[in-house]
Motif scaffolding. Structure first.
Motif: not given
Lengths: 505, 366
Positions: A191-208
């Motif tokens: 469960l990955y908390i961040s507000h860096k959007l590009e990072e989330i796009r690179a790493l995460c499968d889904r986002a809530t």
């Protein structure tokens, strides 16, 4: 991403005066990297604290592995295979890596066995770390590895990470991501908390995405643009800052051979800092926290004094002047720490407006404070920078971090500085407010002010800075035009990473 | 059922004013219980302490005493509060009080028997300068060598006491005093006597000076940039450095002012109510003023009220001792309770009490 590992249903938690989480439901699958997105104050921290057993929900249920899950305390959560890496490390500088890890265990094995296990796990997951090293000598990235290893030794099924990349260089971020991918391949959910959007796009499968405590939607980051996600977070469209081409003026601030010892025993000495900043120009100073940022701000603001010639403002040596004298000459500053440094917590906003505005805003006559004018100045800051507060009589500590930050930056910007030094201007500020602050800095530069922006947010620096330099252990790199810089070069300039190898998956 | 303290988002304004009142009420209750345990009628004891001096049969005698005892407390506490607000801890007001009395009385004795209108003014000046000089010692040592002003100012009290004894027995001894220790009685030296301005009112120049000090401090803290810097330095030292406050200047100003005011208080006392320099001249006003400063919330108007309240408990306590036979220790415990409850009730300014009926909330462990 097979069966659901953790299902959250209708979690609600209210604090006096605010509902932190309102009927939040989502689920995390095995082996999934699930992002939790949201502005500051959206309720991300409260939600993960409930999952980790630090906060008890008012209502709602959780199921882990299909069984009801209601941890009474973090120990219970850890026993169920839930581990968490906090944003702020809880490590003892004077102890070794292995000793620190042993301290967090219920029943630590003998040191020799533990060191062997640390070596084994760190090699498996590509997190090079010597268990015998003293934590005080480690970089921020390495300290984070200690925290991650501490979690991995518990063999977790769900790993919660709270803004893990905020202290890392781009290269260290790559190492971390490789490790996380390796973990998910083994079925561990993150469960990955961040507000860096590009990072989330690179790493995460889904986002809530959380907004004001509510789940406002789940998306697939890979198929969603950063802009769309930001709009879901904020609820409105964000206008990215626009920069007008602006002519550069004369050199406004010239720093040559500035070397200073830090007054704090854990501080970083500045070593031979030199740069020149021209009117209308924004220089961005990056670097991992603790590499001399606070000291550089203090030396420029006048809180630390240096040889007179080391700092020149429009050619005038000012190294020996106090902050108020420098303000009179047109050099203003906004430090990183809002409460206690940039603002006095128990004083009202009016009194805090006086703190730096006394001289330039003409708020003093023959030693007496002109309170009506001071309050007017505070009201102008509140109106112009959209500070959400009942009024200028409110104590600074009653404001949320983001609102106080807007006030602190606004206070300096409205004084029409010739040179403005800011440290972490948008730290802890929501996306819309951050955009407004950056725009204010750009506008100020367009009007001819010279701005030095110290920040750990590389995206921010790339967005507003004309030239970029990095602080590493108190030394300032060469300052280069941002337009010509790639992420790799920036990482090398920051130079904080001691181990550049990427995990071999 | 449990009680929990919750931090308020900002200090509650009404509690800043209510908490001293509540503290006095709780002190009356607890003190009454103490007196009852000693076998005295608690209502009688409390009313003797608080009512008798103001409205009792001999109030005409006690009321002026209120001003006589309150004035030095207020004058000293005002000076101390300025420093305390800035985080500069002058604990040695008692010493500055003694030295001010010595220098002020020294001027009078040096000019004896000159009958000049300017003599009393000169004495006030000398008293203020004497206290100021004594206060400058910890200030300069702190600036030059980084010494702790709490320790230095406190130790200088004992130096001042020795100096007082030496003066009373030596240079300042009354040449016509048949060899008894102690100086000439200034009450018998009209040009140097700090007499009552209105007979029987207790009103002397020290009371006037205390009132002026209250007004001066009130304006300084509320409207002047120096007062702002004092408050800022005390509340957020790092923000004060960022604002550009010069800490050395504040240390000199605060220790100097509190020394000068304490010195003046000493002069008014030695030339008025006490009358002479004697070995036992000082009775602890300098230390009690520390309590008065805190009881008054370090706020000038609060200090005025606290000084009078403290004087009331002293006078009322003495009456209770003589009339009801209460032991002196019980009165001291009672006065100690006042400060204790004040500090305890103080919590309510920044925290609110909540009654919890449910099980412990795990969020407390955050």
């Amino acid at each position: 991403m097979t069966a659901s590992l953790l299902a959250i249903s209708g979690l609600t938690k209210a604090y006096p005066g605010a509902v932190a989480n309102d009927d939040v439901s989502f689920d995390i699958g095995r082996g999934e990297v699930h992002a939790l997105l949201g502005e500051n104050g959206a309720g991300k921290s409260t939600l993960v604290k409930m999952i980790y057993g630090l906060v008890k929900p008012d209502s709602g249920t959780m199921t882990l592995h299909g069984a009801p899950y209601a941890p009474a305390e973090p120990r219970a959560a850890r026993a169920c295979g839930v581990a968490m890496v906090f944003q702020h490390f809880s490590l003892f500088d004077a102890l070794s890596v292995a000793e620190n890890i042993a301290l967090g265990m219920e029943t630590p094995p003998p040191m020799g066995d533990l060191a062997r296990r640390i070596r084994a796990v760190s090699e498996t997951y590509g997190l090079p770390l010597d268990p015998d090293r003293v934590v005080g000598d480690l970089s921020a990235g390495e300290r984070q590895r200690v925290e991650i290893l501490r979690c991995l030794l518990q063999d977790p099924r769900l790993l919660i990470m709270d803004e893990p990349t905020s202290v890392l260089t781009p290269q260290e971020v790559e190492i971390l991501f490789s490790t996380l991918r390796k973990l998910t391949a083994e079925g561990v959910a993150i469960l990955y908390i961040s507000h860096k959007l590009e990072e989330i796009r690179a790493l995460c499968d889904r986002a809530t995405i959380l907004r004001q405590g509510r789940n406002v939607g789940t998306c697939l980051p890979a198929e969603t643009t950063a802009r769309e996600m930001a709009q879901m977070m904020v609820g409105t469209a964000i206008t990215p800052p626009t920069r007008a081409a602006r002519p550069l003026g004369d050199v406004a601030l010239e720093v040559t051979g500035l070397s200073l010892h830090s007054p704090s025993p854990f501080g970083t000495a500045l070593k031979d800092i030199r740069f020149s900043l021209r009117s209308g120009e924004i220089i961005g100073i990056g670097g991992v926290a603790g590499n001399g940022q606070d000291e550089l701000l203090a030396a420029l603001s006048g809180e630390l004094r240096s040889p007179s010639d080391a700092i020149r403002l429009h050619g005038t040596p000012i190294g020996r002047l106090r902050p108020d004298a420098r303000r009179r000459l047109g050099l203003l500053a906004a430090p990183e720490e809002r409460l206690g440094h940039a603002a006095a917590p128990d004083m009202s906003l009016t009194e805090n407006a006086f703190l730096t505005g006394a001289g330039r805003e003409g708020l003093v006559t023959r030693g007496f404070i002109r309170w009506p004018e001071t309050e007017g100045f505070a009201r102008r800051i509140i109106a112009r920078f959209d500070v959400r507060t009942p009024g200028p009589g409110t104590a600074a500590r009653a404001l949320s971090g983001g609102n106080l930050q807007k006030f602190v930056i606004g206070r300096e910007v409205l004084q029409r500085p010739e040179v403005l030094i800011v440290n972490q201007p948008t730290w802890g500020v929501d996306a819309a407010a951050a955009a407004a602050i950056r725009q204010a800095l750009l506008d100020l530069a367009a009007e001819g002010a010279a701005i030095l922006c110290i920040s750990q947010d590389l995206d921010e620096l790339m967005e507003i800075a004309d030239r970029f330099g990095a602080l590493n252990e108190g030394r300032l790199s060469e300052i280069r035009p941002t337009a010509q810089l790639g992420l790799d070069q920036i990482g090398l300039m920051m130079g904080g990473a001691h181990d550049m190898e990427v995990a071999h998956v | 059922m449990r009680l929990r303290l919750e931090k308020r988002p900002q200090p509650a304004r009404h509690w800043i004013y209510l908490s001293p009142v509540l503290a006095v009420l709780v002190t009356m209750l607890a003190g009454g219980a103490l007196f009852a345990a000693l076998g005295k009628n608690p209502v009688a004891a409390i009313s003797t302490i608080f009512w008798e001096p103001l409205f009792g049969e001999f109030a005409f005698y006690y009321r002026p005493q209120l001003l006589v005892k309150g004035a030095p407390l207020v004058l000293i506490a005002i000076g101390l509060a300025l420093g305390f607000r800035a985080g500069i801890w002058n604990i040695g007001a008692e010493g500055q009080y003694i030295v001010g009395a010595l220098t002020g009385a020294g001027v009078a004795l040096a000019f004896y028997p000159l009958d000049a209108w300017f003599l009393f003014g000169l004495m006030i000046l000398a008293g203020a300068l004497g206290g100021l000089a004594w206060g400058m010692i910890p200030a300069l040592l702190k600036l030059r060598f980084g010494t702790n002003e709490i320790l230095v100012s406190l130790m200088l009290v004992y130096v001042a006491e020795q100096l007082l004894a030496a003066m009373a027995l030596g240079p300042m001894r009354n040449p016509e005093g048949m060899g008894f220790p102690g100086s000439r009685n200034l009450q018998n030296y009209p040009a140097a006597h700090n007499a009552e301005l209105i007979a029987g009112s207790g009103m002397h120049w020290g009371v006037v000076a205390a009132l002026i000090a209250v007004i001066f401090a009130h304006i300084l803290l509320g409207r002047h940039i120096l007062g702002y810097q004092i408050r800022l330095t005390g509340q957020a030292p790092r923000a004060a450095r960022f604002a550009g406050v010069n800490p050395a200047r504040l240390i000199l100003f605060c220790l100097g002012t509190s020394g000068a005011l304490a010195g003046m208080a000493g002069l008014f006392e030695v030339s008025g109510p006490a009358g002479q320099v004697s070995i036992d001249f000082n009775v602890g006003y300098g230390f009690t003023a520390i309590i008065v400063a805190f009881l008054g919330r370090l706020h000038p108007l609060g200090i005025l009220a606290a000084g009078l309240l403290m004087a009331l408990t002293y006078i009322g306590g003495e009456i209770a001792q003589s009339e009801l036979g209460l032991p002196a220790a019980a009165i001291q415990v009672f006065q100690g309770m006042l400060l204790f409850f004040l500090l305890a009730v103080d919590v309510l300014t920044n925290y609110r009490l909540r009654l919890l009926s449910r099980a412990p909330d795990p969020s407390r462990s955050l």
